[in-house]
Design a protein around this motif. Sequence first.
Motif, short mmCIF file in Angstrom:
data_model
loop_
_atom_site.label_atom_id
_atom_site.label_comp_id
_atom_site.label_asym_id
_atom_site.label_seq_id
_atom_site.Cartn_x
_atom_site.Cartn_y
_atom_site.Cartn_z
N THR A 182 83.98 17.08 24.34
CA THR A 182 82.99 16.15 23.79
C THR A 182 82.01 15.78 24.89
O THR A 182 82.09 16.30 26.02
CB THR A 182 83.66 14.92 23.17
OG1 THR A 182 82.66 14.14 22.49
CG2 THR A 182 84.35 14.04 24.22
N ARG A 183 81.03 14.91 24.58
CA ARG A 183 80.00 14.57 25.55
C ARG A 183 80.59 13.93 26.82
O ARG A 183 81.63 13.27 26.73
CB ARG A 183 79.01 13.59 24.90
CG ARG A 183 78.18 14.24 23.83
CD ARG A 183 77.04 13.35 23.41
NE ARG A 183 77.54 12.09 22.85
CZ ARG A 183 76.77 11.03 22.63
NH1 ARG A 183 75.48 11.06 22.91
NH2 ARG A 183 77.27 9.93 22.13
N PRO A 184 79.99 14.07 27.96
CA PRO A 184 78.73 14.79 28.23
C PRO A 184 78.96 16.29 28.44
O PRO A 184 80.10 16.72 28.66
CB PRO A 184 78.24 14.15 29.52
CG PRO A 184 79.50 13.76 30.23
CD PRO A 184 80.49 13.37 29.15
N VAL A 185 77.86 17.05 28.40
CA VAL A 185 77.92 18.50 28.59
C VAL A 185 78.47 18.85 29.98
O VAL A 185 79.19 19.81 30.15
CB VAL A 185 76.51 19.11 28.39
CG1 VAL A 185 76.46 20.55 28.89
CG2 VAL A 185 76.11 19.04 26.93
#
Length: 253
Positions: A182-185
Amino acid sequence: MWIGVLTLLPEILEAGTSGGVFARAVAAGIIDLHVFNPRDFSTDRHRNVDDKTYGGGAGMVMMNAPLTAALVAAQAAAPAGSPVILMSPQGAVFNQQTAVSMVDMPGLILVCGRYEGIDERFVQNYVDMEVSIGDYVLSGGELPALVVMDAIARHLPGTLGNSLSIIDESHLDGMLDYPHYTRPVEYAGDQVPDVLLSGNHTKVNEYRRREALKRTFDRRPELMTGRTFSERDQKLLRESFAAGQNGADENEA
Ligand code: ADE
C-alpha cells in the motif's frame, strides 16, 4: 449460521468474539452464537465438572453427566443435523478445505475440552468428528473453537465487508497468498513493484498468480504435489524458473 459452544470458560469465547469481523457477523445476525457451560448443568453440591482419572495418573478428566446435559440443551436449540465437533489434539488437522465444508452444515456444536481431556464414553456416544488446529497441545479447546469459527465466518455471505476478498482468496486455490503493498510507492528506499502501478489488470493478475505459485513452491512445496496445474500456471512457473527466481525467497536470501 447457528453455532453452539460447550465450554467451562465462556469468558475466553467472549474475549475472542467481541471484536473485529466475527463480532460484526454476530451483530448482523449472520452468526447466531450460543454458549453452554457444563458447570450450569452439574447436579452436585459443588457444581463439579471433573474427577480423577481411572487407572491413576496426574490430571483430571471432564465428567460425562454435566457434558451430556449441556449437549442435550445445545441439541434442543440447534438446527437438526448439526454435527458435534470436539476440539482435540487427537483430531484431524483443520484446514481451509475443512472450513469450507463446514459452511454448508445446518449448524455446529463445538465441544471444548479442559483438564486432561473428557470421558471417552462421551466421545464415543456423541462426537461426530474430532478437530485439531495443529500438532501442539493447548490448555483447552476454546482457542481452537475460536480459530474454527473465525475461519468459517469468513466464508458466510455478508461477513466480509468486501466480498471480493474471499473470492480472491478462493482463487488462490490452495496456494499461498501473493504479496500486498500500500502507499507510499517508495518507503525507506523500497519500491512497490512497477507492474502493480501499471493499471494493466491482466499483467497484475499474472504477477499475483506467479508470486503465489513461487511462494508456495519455495515455502510449502508439499501443497503442490499431486495436483494438476493449468497451462497458464505451468507457463507462469516456467517463467519464474527461467528468471531464476525459485529455490529461495528473495527476502530470505
Ligand atoms: N485442545 C488442546 N490442544 C488442541 C489442539 N491443538 N487442537 C484442538 N483442540 C485442542
